[in-house]
Design an enzyme around this catalytic site. Sequence first.
Site, mmCIF file in Angstrom:
data_model
loop_
_atom_site.group_PDB
_atom_site.id
_atom_site.type_symbol
_atom_site.label_atom_id
_atom_site.label_comp_id
_atom_site.label_asym_id
_atom_site.label_seq_id
_atom_site.Cartn_x
_atom_site.Cartn_y
_atom_site.Cartn_z
ATOM 1 N N GLU A 1 7.468 3.513 -6.175
ATOM 2 C CA GLU A 1 7.339 3.384 -4.715
ATOM 3 C C GLU A 1 8.155 2.179 -4.291
ATOM 4 O OE1 GLU A 1 3.321 2.851 -3.175
ATOM 5 O OE2 GLU A 1 4.104 1.798 -1.426
ATOM 6 N N THR B 1 5.327 1.632 2.574
ATOM 7 C CA THR B 1 5.359 0.824 3.802
ATOM 8 C C THR B 1 6.243 1.472 4.864
ATOM 9 O OG1 THR B 1 5.289 -1.070 2.264
ATOM 10 C CG2 THR B 1 5.285 -1.575 4.589
ATOM 11 N N ARG C 1 10.148 -2.776 3.042
ATOM 12 C CA ARG C 1 9.855 -4.130 3.544
ATOM 13 C C ARG C 1 11.083 -5.013 3.523
ATOM 14 N NH1 ARG C 1 4.047 -5.712 0.793
ATOM 15 N NH2 ARG C 1 3.149 -3.668 1.155
ATOM 16 N N LYS D 1 -4.036 6.882 1.248
ATOM 17 C CA LYS D 1 -3.967 5.575 0.603
ATOM 18 C C LYS D 1 -5.122 4.739 1.126
ATOM 19 C CE LYS D 1 -0.786 1.661 0.795
ATOM 20 N NZ LYS D 1 0.434 1.168 0.169
HETATM 21 C C1 3PG Z 1 1.006 -2.009 -1.035
HETATM 22 O O1 3PG Z 1 1.954 -2.050 -0.279
HETATM 23 O O2 3PG Z 1 0.533 -0.956 -1.450
HETATM 24 C C2 3PG Z 1 0.354 -3.276 -1.436
HETATM 25 O O3 3PG Z 1 0.895 -4.367 -0.794
HETATM 26 C C3 3PG Z 1 0.358 -3.549 -2.887
HETATM 27 O O4 3PG Z 1 -0.588 -4.524 -3.032
HETATM 28 P P1 3PG Z 1 -0.560 -5.578 -4.214
HETATM 29 O O5 3PG Z 1 0.662 -6.416 -3.989
HETATM 30 O O6 3PG Z 1 -1.840 -6.359 -4.080
HETATM 31 O O7 3PG Z 1 -0.473 -4.811 -5.510
#
Ligand code: 3PG
Length: 210
Positions: free
Chosen positions: A38, A66, A42, A126
């Site tokens: 994934e 995202t 960002r 999610k």
């Molecule tokens: C996401 O975008 O799914 C989360 O920011 C991942 O979270 P983590 O950095 O705590 O693993």
Amino acid sequence: MLSKLLKRPVIPVIVIEDANDAEPLAEALLEGGMDVIEITCRTAAAGEALARIKKAFPEMLLGAGTVVTPEQAQMCIDIGVDFGLAPGLNPDTVKLFQASETLFVPGVMTPSEIEQGLALGCKLLKFFPAGAAGGVGMLKNLAAPYAPLGVKFCPTGGINLGNMNDYLALPVVSAVGGSWLATQKQIAQKRWATITAQVQEAIETAGNAT
Ligand code: 3PG
């Protein structure tokens, strides 16, 4: 695509700053047995990184994370990602993915959001931010009323090697995602062997989930 994704219990959530790191990163993941990724939208490099992985590693299940605006959704659809995810539920974004017949996994944290997702036809959701929202106990209670409808969850946010199996042990959890598998810093420092070892460890650990 949904059935393919449901076979992958762990998904690396990637923040990539330099698209030149895309191919070596994908190679490091594949080397560790991880054929799903994934890439989060960002960073400015996300689109190019997605396109480069799609071209170089067509065998990889390519996800865009995202995806919070319809513009980002359209970019990811045009690249030809296999699936998209978002921290929240934006009906416009959901509909764009549906129109292109690309799997989309919107984010939820409340019963009403789950029902909004269901109304849009989304059965894989999610759960974000999993840890801060109350963790395994919260998800177990939140999901219970919807389990008979076949709703499944992919929790992310605060998940790591130490707690991932607590989530995977819930029948409603199809996969967990996390950035710990390949951190932004490790990618920037090109620590590919470390990333390979981390994903191997995670896949082995997931194999022990009860
Ligand atoms: C996401 O975008 O799914 C989360 O920011 C991942 O979270 P983590 O950095 O705590 O693993």
